[in-house]
Scaffold this motif. Structure first.
Motif, mmCIF file in Angstrom:
data_model
loop_
_atom_site.group_PDB
_atom_site.id
_atom_site.type_symbol
_atom_site.label_atom_id
_atom_site.label_comp_id
_atom_site.label_asym_id
_atom_site.label_seq_id
_atom_site.Cartn_x
_atom_site.Cartn_y
_atom_site.Cartn_z
ATOM 1 N N ILE A 142 10.448 -35.192 -25.664
ATOM 2 C CA ILE A 142 10.782 -35.284 -24.345
ATOM 3 C C ILE A 142 13.085 -35.158 -24.342
ATOM 4 O O ILE A 142 12.970 -36.084 -25.166
ATOM 5 C CB ILE A 142 10.381 -36.408 -22.909
ATOM 6 N N ALA A 143 13.401 -34.133 -23.330
ATOM 7 C CA ALA A 143 14.795 -34.477 -24.287
ATOM 8 C C ALA A 143 14.852 -34.930 -22.775
ATOM 9 O O ALA A 143 14.714 -34.607 -21.643
ATOM 10 C CB ALA A 143 15.265 -33.275 -24.157
ATOM 11 N N LYS A 199 14.879 -23.368 -27.049
ATOM 12 C CA LYS A 199 16.124 -23.170 -26.924
ATOM 13 C C LYS A 199 16.648 -23.329 -25.109
ATOM 14 O O LYS A 199 17.163 -24.179 -24.804
ATOM 15 C CB LYS A 199 16.959 -22.733 -27.775
ATOM 16 N N SER A 200 16.595 -22.491 -24.403
ATOM 17 C CA SER A 200 17.037 -22.601 -23.196
ATOM 18 C C SER A 200 16.796 -23.368 -22.379
ATOM 19 O O SER A 200 17.746 -24.124 -21.489
ATOM 20 C CB SER A 200 16.157 -21.228 -23.043
ATOM 21 N N ALA A 201 15.164 -24.623 -22.618
ATOM 22 C CA ALA A 201 14.961 -25.201 -21.470
ATOM 23 C C ALA A 201 16.476 -26.421 -21.979
ATOM 24 O O ALA A 201 16.122 -27.314 -21.427
ATOM 25 C CB ALA A 201 13.926 -26.090 -22.150
ATOM 26 N N LEU A 202 16.039 -27.173 -23.839
ATOM 27 C CA LEU A 202 17.450 -27.849 -24.208
ATOM 28 C C LEU A 202 18.753 -27.299 -23.629
ATOM 29 O O LEU A 202 18.647 -28.547 -23.757
ATOM 30 C CB LEU A 202 16.313 -27.445 -25.717
ATOM 31 N N THR A 203 18.800 -26.753 -23.319
ATOM 32 C CA THR A 203 20.476 -26.329 -22.944
ATOM 33 C C THR A 203 20.861 -26.636 -21.470
ATOM 34 O O THR A 203 21.721 -27.162 -21.730
ATOM 35 C CB THR A 203 20.511 -25.067 -23.219
ATOM 36 N N LYS A 204 19.080 -26.263 -20.603
ATOM 37 C CA LYS A 204 19.698 -26.907 -19.568
ATOM 38 C C LYS A 204 19.906 -28.348 -19.416
ATOM 39 O O LYS A 204 21.052 -29.014 -18.414
ATOM 40 C CB LYS A 204 18.072 -27.068 -19.013
ATOM 41 N N VAL A 205 19.367 -29.415 -20.125
ATOM 42 C CA VAL A 205 19.559 -30.607 -20.535
ATOM 43 C C VAL A 205 20.879 -30.886 -21.084
ATOM 44 O O VAL A 205 22.029 -31.315 -21.120
ATOM 45 C CB VAL A 205 18.574 -31.220 -21.248
ATOM 46 N N LYS A 217 10.174 -31.519 -31.068
ATOM 47 C CA LYS A 217 11.083 -32.685 -31.945
ATOM 48 C C LYS A 217 11.960 -32.327 -32.901
ATOM 49 O O LYS A 217 12.905 -32.620 -32.466
ATOM 50 C CB LYS A 217 9.616 -34.004 -32.422
ATOM 51 N N THR A 218 11.730 -30.630 -32.732
ATOM 52 C CA THR A 218 12.612 -29.904 -33.947
ATOM 53 C C THR A 218 13.838 -30.051 -32.968
ATOM 54 O O THR A 218 15.090 -30.291 -33.827
ATOM 55 C CB THR A 218 12.034 -28.873 -34.875
ATOM 56 N N ASP A 219 13.363 -29.585 -32.135
ATOM 57 C CA ASP A 219 15.052 -29.503 -31.006
ATOM 58 C C ASP A 219 15.408 -30.651 -30.934
ATOM 59 O O ASP A 219 17.227 -30.225 -31.001
ATOM 60 C CB ASP A 219 14.408 -28.161 -29.902
ATOM 61 N N VAL A 220 14.781 -30.934 -30.148
ATOM 62 C CA VAL A 220 15.469 -32.886 -30.120
ATOM 63 C C VAL A 220 16.038 -32.738 -30.927
ATOM 64 O O VAL A 220 17.499 -33.603 -31.162
ATOM 65 C CB VAL A 220 14.886 -33.678 -29.697
ATOM 66 N N LYS A 221 15.981 -32.631 -32.320
ATOM 67 C CA LYS A 221 16.482 -33.736 -33.609
ATOM 68 C C LYS A 221 17.397 -32.472 -33.830
ATOM 69 O O LYS A 221 19.028 -32.977 -34.186
ATOM 70 C CB LYS A 221 15.364 -33.397 -34.789
ATOM 71 N N ALA A 222 17.749 -31.472 -33.942
ATOM 72 C CA ALA A 222 18.840 -30.093 -33.689
ATOM 73 C C ALA A 222 19.521 -30.609 -33.080
ATOM 74 O O ALA A 222 20.817 -30.184 -33.351
ATOM 75 C CB ALA A 222 17.896 -28.491 -33.625
ATOM 76 N N ALA A 223 19.313 -31.278 -31.854
ATOM 77 C CA ALA A 223 20.137 -31.232 -30.927
ATOM 78 C C ALA A 223 21.310 -32.673 -30.811
ATOM 79 O O ALA A 223 23.139 -32.434 -30.387
ATOM 80 C CB ALA A 223 20.718 -30.997 -29.456
ATOM 81 N N GLY A 224 21.282 -33.218 -31.919
ATOM 82 C CA GLY A 224 21.996 -34.744 -32.337
ATOM 83 C C GLY A 224 22.142 -35.474 -31.140
ATOM 84 O O GLY A 224 21.457 -35.838 -30.201
#
Length: 280
Positions: A142-143, A199-205, A217-224
């Motif tokens: 969860i991000a 990536k689109s879902a993550l960008t919303k956050v 998890k990889t996307d959370v890590k990449a977002a720093g």
């Protein structure tokens, strides 16, 4: 000295000279054979180390963006004269593009199901030249907004009233995995939106347009520090395998095979695990 002795001495001298000549001829022949074998070996070696050129076009799941971009640069450095271009997006969208005729050499999907859309294609465009092979796995997380102001601590917390949550579309691997985790927990979640890729879902956050998203998890890590990750146990039952394959109509099959080999090599695996991917 008798006549017989002189004749015997001459015979021995002639015989000795003949043996020496034969030995010299044999040595020359042996040396020639060795030289020939060496030249043949050198030619074979040169043939096996054929220089790669041209562009390798890779269609890859959005969650692979950071690690594959790094590997693309590594490949170009190792093979001067080549270029690796990427098309990142939702695996189902990429699969549709390939079967629709989009030229590509390699497909790396976020689930076997989406790879099958391409691999099982027997007529027309699509199809794979090699059997798909799992090269990494990925797990959900969860991000939330930085600092986790809504105190999200579990998957169930995402069902709180007033919490704005986004999910990947159910046709996308990350969305299908999220739905699997929700079903396993017997939870119902109505998201603010369904996004076409992770990536689109993550960008919303990241843009504070949503309070939380279920991503990898990889996307959370990449977002720093743009987001904060929250693990949840149900994700263990929804881990995705990532397969990769050479496409049947690959324009640059030779170089594409080498790129796949890099992804699967210890060097490639090191880059991928550093990004948060799990070993296959």
């Amino acid at each position: 000295m008798t006549r017989y002795a002189r004749r015997t001495r001459r015979t021995v001298q002639v015989t000795g000279a003949g043996v020496a000549a034969l030995l010299a001829l044999s040595a020359c022949s042996s040396g020639s054979d060795a030289s020939s074998q060496k030249d043949s070996s050198s030619s074979a070696s040169a043939g096996s180390a054929k220089k790669l050129t041209g562009t390798v076009t890779v269609f890859a799941a959005a969650s692979l963006k950071e690690s594959f971009t790094t590997l693309g640069k590594d490949f170009e450095k190792a093979h001067p004269g080549t270029k690796v271009t990427f098309s990142f997006g939702g695996s189902d969208t990429l699969a549709a593009s390939i079967t629709g005729g989009a030229p590509a050499d390699v497909f790396a999907a976020a689930s076997p199901k989406t790879m099958a859309i391409v691999a099982d294609k027997k007529d027309g465009k699509g199809g794979t030249a090699t059997a798909p092979s799992t090269f990494v796995r990925n797990q959900l997380e969860i991000a939330t907004l930085p600092g986790n102001p809504d105190k999200v601590a579990s998957l169930k917390d995402l069902t709180k009233s007033g919490l704005k949550v986004v999910l990947c579309d159910k046709t996308v691997p990350c969305g299908a995995a999220a739905q699997k985790a929700l079903d396993a927990s017997k939870l119902t979640l109505t998201p603010a939106s369904y996004e076409q890729d992770v990536k689109s879902a993550l960008t919303k956050v990241e843009l504070k347009e949503a309070d939380a998203a279920v991503v990898y998890k990889t996307d959370v890590k990449a977002a720093g520090d743009k987001v904060e990750g929250v693990e949840f146990p149900e994700s263990a039952s929804a881990i995705n395998d990532y397969p990769i394959a050479l496409l049947k109509d690959a324009p640059n099959a030779e170089a594409a095979r080498e790129f796949i080999a890099l992804v699967q090599s210890p060097q490639g695996q090191k880059v991928l695990t550093a990004a948060g991917f799990l070993k296959p």
